[in-house]
Design an enzyme around this catalytic site. Structure first.
Site, PDB file in Angstrom:
ATOM      1  N   THR A 121      58.234  61.430  44.471  1.00  0.00           N
ATOM      2  CA  THR A 121      57.182  60.762  45.231  1.00  0.00           C
ATOM      3  C   THR A 121      55.974  61.677  45.379  1.00  0.00           C
ATOM      4  O   THR A 121      55.970  62.806  44.888  1.00  0.00           O
ATOM      5  CB  THR A 121      57.728  60.305  46.604  1.00  0.00           C
ATOM      6  N   ASN A 122      54.947  61.171  46.048  1.00  0.00           N
ATOM      7  CA  ASN A 122      53.752  61.941  46.371  1.00  0.00           C
ATOM      8  C   ASN A 122      53.665  62.076  47.872  1.00  0.00           C
ATOM      9  O   ASN A 122      54.148  61.225  48.599  1.00  0.00           O
ATOM     10  CB  ASN A 122      52.505  61.186  45.903  1.00  0.00           C
ATOM     11  N   ARG A 123      52.966  63.092  48.325  1.00  0.00           N
ATOM     12  CA  ARG A 123      52.745  63.261  49.749  1.00  0.00           C
ATOM     13  C   ARG A 123      51.669  62.276  50.211  1.00  0.00           C
ATOM     14  O   ARG A 123      50.541  62.344  49.743  1.00  0.00           O
ATOM     15  CB  ARG A 123      52.220  64.676  49.971  1.00  0.00           C
ATOM     16  N   VAL A 178      49.491  57.287  44.057  1.00  0.00           N
ATOM     17  CA  VAL A 178      50.396  56.755  43.030  1.00  0.00           C
ATOM     18  C   VAL A 178      51.022  57.918  42.257  1.00  0.00           C
ATOM     19  O   VAL A 178      50.313  58.847  41.875  1.00  0.00           O
ATOM     20  CB  VAL A 178      49.610  55.845  42.052  1.00  0.00           C
TER      21      VAL A 178
END
Ligand code: CTP
Ligand code: CA
Length: 225
Positions: A33-35, A101
């Site tokens: 995931t991304n922060r 994203v």
């Protein structure tokens, strides 16, 4: 936010946004995931609705309440977010890509849990579609397209390159790094559009959201009154 918009500056306009991170599964129990807390995108959705717009929010996993009057669609992966944006983009006046994203996803999500072994583990990642660039590249029925740029260095230079490369009408750039930008209520943005540039903040994300929506409404008014 009550009282921020005495004038319904987006009355009769339709606004589509993405917000939050995406989640790319490695196996049934793990993901990349991304922060991103989703706070900026949710604040923008709330302000756009308060300004009179019909608002659709495509949200990755985030623990935030749905703002009043906003139609929310929950997704997990970048591919799902892309599909929902494609499904809803026709007839929109404004698109704001606020989501963090994931640029890559695992080439295949393994059906069973990946078991630990003593050996190195290599991940094969493949690129995700660029949701924002796809909207900006529409030949017809193209909304006023706004992107974000999270940069760790040379913020203005990287952001204005990104704006040109993706064909955006407006980009909002912020500096990210330790203690900056993520999971905080405060932020600072550098706006760049065809007609000029402007710094917003530092200030609470809700206040910056109101100023950004006002700027977008102004650009729309200049474009198609
Ligand atoms: N974005 C998108 N789809 C992607 C990647 C990014 O819609 N697959 C959008 C983000 O929502 C944001 C903008 O593109 O509005 C810029 O995201 P950013 O990660 O800063 O840019 P990238 O083009 O992915 O470049 P890089 O991560 O290499 O800096
Ligand atoms: Ca990226």
């Amino acid at each position: 936010l009550a009282g921020v918009f005495a004038e319904p500056v987006l009355a009769g306009r339709r606004v589509l946004l993405t917000a939050g991170p995406t989640r790319e599964p490695l196996d049934p129990v793990r993901y990349i995931t991304n922060r991103s807390s989703g706070k900026m995108g949710f604040a923008l959705a709330a302000v756009a609705a308060a300004a009179g717009a019909e608002v659709t929010l495509v949200a990755g996993p985030c623990a935030l309440p749905t703002p009043a009057g906003v139609h929310r669609i929950d997704v997990e992966t970048a591919e799902q977010m892309y599909a929902e944006v494609q499904r809803h983009v026709a007839g929109q006046d404004v698109f704001i890509g606020c989501a963090a994203v994931a640029d890559y996803r695992p080439a295949e999500a393994v059906a069973g849990k990946i078991k630990r072994s003593g050996a190195d583990l290599k991940l094969h990642l493949v690129p995700n579609p660029d949701i924002l660039a796809a909207v900006a590249a529409r030949a017809e029925d193209r909304p006023f397209t706004v992107g974000f740029a999270a940069e760790t260095d040379r913020v203005l230079e990287h952001a204005s390159d990104k704006r040109r490369r993706k064909g955006l009408d407006l980009i909002a750039a912020n500096r990210v790094g330790p203690g900056l930008g993520f999971d905080t209520d405060d932020n600072q943005l550098e706006l760049i559009w065809d007609g000029g540039h402007r710094q917003l903040g530092p200030g609470p994300k809700s206040a910056l959201a109101a100023e950004l929506i006002t700027q977008i409404a102004q650009c729309l008014q200049d474009d198609k009154p």
